[in-house]
Design a protein around this motif. Sequence first.
Motif, PDB file in Angstrom:
ATOM      1  N   TRP A 188       0.804  -1.218   0.000  1.00  0.00           N
ATOM      2  CA  TRP A 188       0.000   0.000   0.000  1.00  0.00           C
ATOM      3  C   TRP A 188       0.840   1.272   0.000  1.00  0.00           C
ATOM      4  O   TRP A 188       0.311   2.372  -0.115  1.00  0.00           O
ATOM      5  N   LYS A 275     -13.640   1.103   1.165  1.00  0.00           N
ATOM      6  CA  LYS A 275     -13.535   0.387   2.438  1.00  0.00           C
ATOM      7  C   LYS A 275     -12.260  -0.447   2.514  1.00  0.00           C
ATOM      8  O   LYS A 275     -11.788  -0.770   3.606  1.00  0.00           O
ATOM      9  N   THR A 276     -11.702  -0.799   1.357  1.00  0.00           N
ATOM     10  CA  THR A 276     -10.488  -1.611   1.326  1.00  0.00           C
ATOM     11  C   THR A 276      -9.319  -0.873   1.967  1.00  0.00           C
ATOM     12  O   THR A 276      -8.375  -1.497   2.467  1.00  0.00           O
ATOM     13  N   GLN A 278      -9.346   0.858   4.648  1.00  0.00           N
ATOM     14  CA  GLN A 278      -9.433   0.998   6.090  1.00  0.00           C
ATOM     15  C   GLN A 278      -8.432   0.129   6.844  1.00  0.00           C
ATOM     16  O   GLN A 278      -7.821   0.559   7.819  1.00  0.00           O
ATOM     17  N   ARG A 279      -8.232  -1.099   6.347  1.00  0.00           N
ATOM     18  CA  ARG A 279      -7.320  -2.010   7.043  1.00  0.00           C
ATOM     19  C   ARG A 279      -5.878  -1.507   7.057  1.00  0.00           C
ATOM     20  O   ARG A 279      -5.256  -1.450   8.139  1.00  0.00           O
ATOM     21  N   PRO A 280      -5.302  -1.138   5.904  1.00  0.00           N
ATOM     22  CA  PRO A 280      -3.929  -0.606   5.964  1.00  0.00           C
ATOM     23  C   PRO A 280      -3.828   0.695   6.757  1.00  0.00           C
ATOM     24  O   PRO A 280      -2.803   0.965   7.390  1.00  0.00           O
ATOM     25  N   ASN A 282      -5.656   1.409   9.442  1.00  0.00           N
ATOM     26  CA  ASN A 282      -5.651   0.997  10.845  1.00  0.00           C
ATOM     27  C   ASN A 282      -4.299   0.426  11.251  1.00  0.00           C
ATOM     28  O   ASN A 282      -3.820   0.668  12.373  1.00  0.00           O
ATOM     29  N   THR A 283      -3.679  -0.320  10.325  1.00  0.00           N
ATOM     30  CA  THR A 283      -2.359  -0.896  10.618  1.00  0.00           C
ATOM     31  C   THR A 283      -1.319   0.203  10.835  1.00  0.00           C
ATOM     32  O   THR A 283      -0.497   0.139  11.765  1.00  0.00           O
TER      33      THR A 283
END
Length: 285
Positions: A188, A275-276, A278-280, A282-283
């Motif tokens: 990312w 929405k994809t 959001q995970r990176p 948050n990481t």
Amino acid sequence: MSIRKLDQGMYQIDFTWTENGRRRRLRRQFSGSLKDAKKAVRDMRNLARVGSLLQKEEPRDEQSFDWFAGDWMEVYVKANNRPVEQKTKESYLRVHLRPFFGAMRMSEISRLDVERFKAEKVASGLAPGSVNHLLKTLRTMFRCAMDWGIVSANPTQGISRLKDREDKWDFLTVEESEKFLAAVPTPWYPLFLCALRTGMRQGEILGLQQEDVLWDRRVIRVQNALSGEVLMPTKSGKSREIPMMTDLVEALLPLRGGESPFVFPATDGGPLHRKTLQRPLNTAN
């Protein structure tokens, strides 16, 4: 005839019948329960049997807000608004406008009614900016109603906007930016580096095309943005060019000439979903 559930508390009726040898069709949206929708269909069928369904629809000054809202969504919103904006307006109608104005006749809604609506939303704790958006939507609806000959005056005229709270922008410092990039998962990194170095909007980054990276000039041409899953012209309708810093050029080079037309594609080659991200995020945070 069909009844289709659109969202919580919202139904669309698609009704066809034959009158005087001609095939007729009415499509309406309204708020209520499935039981209410079925009753509306029965009423429409009974009126169609005696040939008075169209006559009931014709007195424009008797149209309820609920019925007009369905026409407005179909005729105006879907033709003039982006998919994301369409969803926003549908939400405004379903959650706020229809519950308050739904049964009222368009021609009988007064400035006092609008002020009461505004006061109710303020009392409910809704943010001033959100209330202003609702009033703007209502104003647009009545402007259309005037253009279509349904009302003779716009009751939102003269309704004052609420004083909105000033947005406080919290920009990352250089140190915070570098710390964030160091924590971003490797796949990312190019996307978030692009965001930090160019200031592009999220939809513009997700909709960035290979052809818009002008390698010979080391610039990114921003002319489209992803709206939902649809690639649309930018919000302003104008394109602009943003110079690429050396680190961004180096990060984007491995992505050059990919099979997908998108610079940052999903695994299937199509556009990434918001929405994809959001995970990176948050990481990294």
